[in-house]
Enzyme design. Structure first.
Site, PDB file in Angstrom:
ATOM      1  N   ASN A 158       0.859  -1.184   0.000  1.00  0.00           N
ATOM      2  CA  ASN A 158       0.000   0.000   0.000  1.00  0.00           C
ATOM      3  C   ASN A 158       0.892   1.229   0.000  1.00  0.00           C
ATOM      4  O   ASN A 158       2.069   1.160   0.355  1.00  0.00           O
ATOM      5  CB  ASN A 158      -0.862  -0.007   1.277  1.00  0.00           C
ATOM      6  CG  ASN A 158      -1.761   1.221   1.374  1.00  0.00           C
ATOM      7  OD1 ASN A 158      -2.388   1.623   0.397  1.00  0.00           O
ATOM      8  ND2 ASN A 158      -1.803   1.842   2.550  1.00  0.00           N
TER       9      ASN A 158
ATOM     10  N   HIS B  75       1.065   5.142   1.617  1.00  0.00           N
ATOM     11  CA  HIS B  75       0.457   6.019   2.619  1.00  0.00           C
ATOM     12  C   HIS B  75       1.200   7.361   2.607  1.00  0.00           C
ATOM     13  O   HIS B  75       2.435   7.383   2.563  1.00  0.00           O
ATOM     14  CB  HIS B  75       0.551   5.372   4.011  1.00  0.00           C
ATOM     15  CG  HIS B  75      -0.130   6.206   5.058  1.00  0.00           C
ATOM     16  ND1 HIS B  75      -1.499   6.282   5.166  1.00  0.00           N
ATOM     17  CD2 HIS B  75       0.384   7.019   6.020  1.00  0.00           C
ATOM     18  CE1 HIS B  75      -1.815   7.107   6.158  1.00  0.00           C
ATOM     19  NE2 HIS B  75      -0.683   7.569   6.698  1.00  0.00           N
TER      20      HIS B  75
ATOM     21  N   SER C   9       5.148   6.686   2.138  1.00  0.00           N
ATOM     22  CA  SER C   9       5.723   5.367   2.437  1.00  0.00           C
ATOM     23  C   SER C   9       4.976   4.299   1.666  1.00  0.00           C
ATOM     24  O   SER C   9       3.747   4.284   1.639  1.00  0.00           O
ATOM     25  CB  SER C   9       5.561   5.028   3.925  1.00  0.00           C
ATOM     26  OG  SER C   9       6.044   6.062   4.734  1.00  0.00           O
TER      27      SER C   9
ATOM     28  N   ASP D  99      -1.938   0.661   8.150  1.00  0.00           N
ATOM     29  CA  ASP D  99      -0.661   1.328   7.818  1.00  0.00           C
ATOM     30  C   ASP D  99       0.493   0.858   8.707  1.00  0.00           C
ATOM     31  O   ASP D  99       1.276   1.668   9.206  1.00  0.00           O
ATOM     32  CB  ASP D  99      -0.820   2.865   7.941  1.00  0.00           C
ATOM     33  CG  ASP D  99      -1.927   3.395   7.039  1.00  0.00           C
ATOM     34  OD1 ASP D  99      -2.145   2.817   5.969  1.00  0.00           O
ATOM     35  OD2 ASP D  99      -2.581   4.379   7.428  1.00  0.00           O
TER      36      ASP D  99
END
Ligand code: GRF
Length: 556
Positions: free
Chosen positions: A473, A475, A502, A511
């Protein structure tokens, strides 16, 4: 009429800014003034140069002037000004080489509506560095602040260079004859001509300067390729002229090989160029395919990978090629001179010059299949998809899955020809059922990696475990700081000086997984949450493809 006095500053011209600029560039300019023959110091009304002290007995002076052209627009749009000065110097000094002259001194002209000291200093430092590289003294320059003449932030850049040669020098040589070879010297990119066409093609195809270039390595952006500074051929070519290794040098500028090579050939000679003797660099191939631009038009507009040509006798070809290669310039034996019957340049292999396959769709057997999950506008999804279009990127996008039916990213993906699927979270009673359907779609599309890009679901531990090491992912903070929502406002409220983006592995905690890659973005005092978000988002678009590439290559 008002009696209130008005100053030059109030009219838009800042003497202080001009002085600050001079201070800033002084050390860089100073270095160029070490060149023998220079009599100038900074600040005079004119520059002085003693050609005799530079070693000439009976010199003929040669002068050339040029500008950078609309390559400047890309530098201005991307706020990258450090190499545009090299373009300016190269355009002039490479022309002097064609005359057989050694470039000696340079003067520049920079014009803008409102002087920004940082930008201008960057440009002039680039000019000074290029001059130094060519042993040319930067003995003068004009920075003109012209309120109302240009759009804010726009500037124009021009300059001229004076060189010398001994009167007895005859270059191009009178000795050019049938059977001599044409050697092509590699260009670093587009150099500084043809940008009106290049910009049009990039724009017509919907690319921004900061988008990953579809013809590149999957990391470098359009601007990285299009701002590559023009090659300086001075230090490599002067010794070749001096040693009589080459008989002529043609700078391939506006007009391409077609128009520039004949400028150094005798009237009765034609150049027969074998287009299979070098490979058209991917940037040029992409432009040709996506204009589209016909091969003949490419050759008379852009340098097509050959930034200069030199003429050498057949026995000197190998020596000339290795001479240039010793200066880090790739050289190719691209043709031969014959008596002219009709055209000045005759191309062989024109039909095969442009690659037949669409570069962007080149299939690669080894590409990993990546599914992208979205819930919203999908700007990160788009940057991933565009990066994956590059033939050399180790992955391809097999599907974009959205959990929301009105996600704007769905349409964006479709426009890129990517398969989209809706797994609408609101239609499932439980997370387990929703995730089961997701798994079905991922399997149906043979996904091997998953990139969440603005995907608003928290996935279960079972789901994450099933994809462990393969699901990431992005973030918009420097994790582990500011997990979750409202990231930017919280960063500003706390007064942090640095935030960023990130890319991390996804776990069942928000996260939280191990970091793949990060990018730091400074927070400015005046930043609102929106300003910071916009600056970070731009970095996210470059970071995410890099992180995905790194992850895949580390597991290959
Ligand atoms: C980005 O800021 C990303 O970091 C976060 O959600 C946002 C998605 O934006 N996870 P987009 O949909 O990719 O434009």
């Amino acid at each position: 009429m008002s009696n209130t006095p008005i100053s030059y500053e109030q009219a838009g011209v800042s003497i202080d800014a001009g002085n600050a600029l001079v201070e800033d560039i002084k050390p860089f300019v100073q270095q160029t003034l070490q060149r023998s023959g220079t009599l100038s110091s900074i600040g005079g009304f004119g520059g002085l140069f003693d050609v005799t002290a530079a070693g000439y007995k009976d010199p003929i002076l040669v002068a050339a002037t040029d500008g950078v052209g609309t390559k400047l627009k890309i530098a201005i749009d991307t706020n990258r000004h450090s190499t545009i000065g090299q373009d300016l110097v190269a355009m002039c000094v490479n022309d002097l080489l064609a005359m057989g002259a050694e470039p000696l001194f340079f003067l520049d002209y920079f014009a803008t509506s409102e002087l920004d000291v940082t930008t201008t200093a960057e440009v002039v430092k680039g000019i000074a560095n290029a001059c130094k590289d060519c042993n040319v003294a930067l003995i003068g320059g004009e920075t003109a602040e012209l309120p109302g003449m240009y759009h804010p932030k726009d500037y124009d850049l021009a300059g001229f260079c004076v060189g010398a040669m001994e009167r007895e020098t005859i270059f191009p040589s009178k000795n050019i004859q049938a059977g001599d070879h044409v050697i092509g010297l590699a260009s670093s990119g587009i150099h500084s001509n043809g940008y009106s066409l290049v910009r049009k093609i990039v724009q017509m195809n919907g690319y921004e300067w900061d988008d990953i270039a579809p013809f590149g390595d999957g990391i470098k952006t359009m601007a990285d390729y299009l701002l590559a500074p023009t090659t300086l051929y001075v230090s490599s070519t002067l010794p070749a002229i001096k040693d009589d290794k080459i008989k002529a040098f043609a700078n391939i500028t506006g007009g391409g090989i077609t128009e520039n090579l004949p400028r150094v050939l005798p009237d009765n000679m034609a150049a027969h160029i074998d287009l299979s003797s070098w490979v058209l660099p991917p940037l040029f191939a992409w432009l040709a395919q996506n204009g589209p631009v016909e091969a003949i038009e490419m050759l008379r507009t852009l340098n097509c990978g050959i930034g200069a040509t030199v003429i050498a006798s057949s026995e000197n070809v190998d020596a000339v090629i290795s001479h240039y290669e010793s200066f880090g310039i790739k050289a190719y034996d691209i043709g031969v001179l014959k008596a002219k019957t009709d055209e000045e340049v005759i191309y062989q292999g024109l039909d095969q010059f442009l690659p037949a396959v669409d570069l962007v769709e080149l299939p690669s057997a080894n590409k990993k299949n990546v599914a992208i999950l979205i819930s919203g506008r999908g700007s990160n999804m788009l940057s991933l998809v565009k990066a994956m279009q590059a033939a050399s990127f180790p992955a391809q996008c097999c599907v974009v899955i959205s959990d929301k039916k009105d996600a704007a990213g769905l349409e964006l993906a479709e426009q890129q020809g990517i398969k989209t699927v809706l797994v609408d979270r609101s239609e499932f009673n439980s997370k387990a059922e929703f995730e089961a359907q997701m798994q079905k779609e991922l399997a149906a599309h043979e996904a091997e990696y998953i990139c969440a890009a603005g995907f608003f679901q928290v996935l279960s531990a079972e789901f994450c475990d099933a994809w462990s090491g393969k699901i990431i992912n992005i973030h918009p903070s420097l994790l582990p700081a500011f997990k979750g929502l409202n990231t930017h406002q919280r960063a500003i409220d706390l007064g942090v000086q640095y935030s960023g983006a990130s890319v991390h592995h996804i776990t069942a905690k928000i996260d939280d997984g191990p970091i793949v890659m990060q990018k730091i973005v400074p927070v400015r005092k005046e930043d609102t949450a929106d300003d910071l978000a916009a600056r970070i988002l731009k970095e996210e678009h470059a970071l995410y493809p890099q992180a995905l590439k790194k992850l895949i290559l580390s597991q290959d």
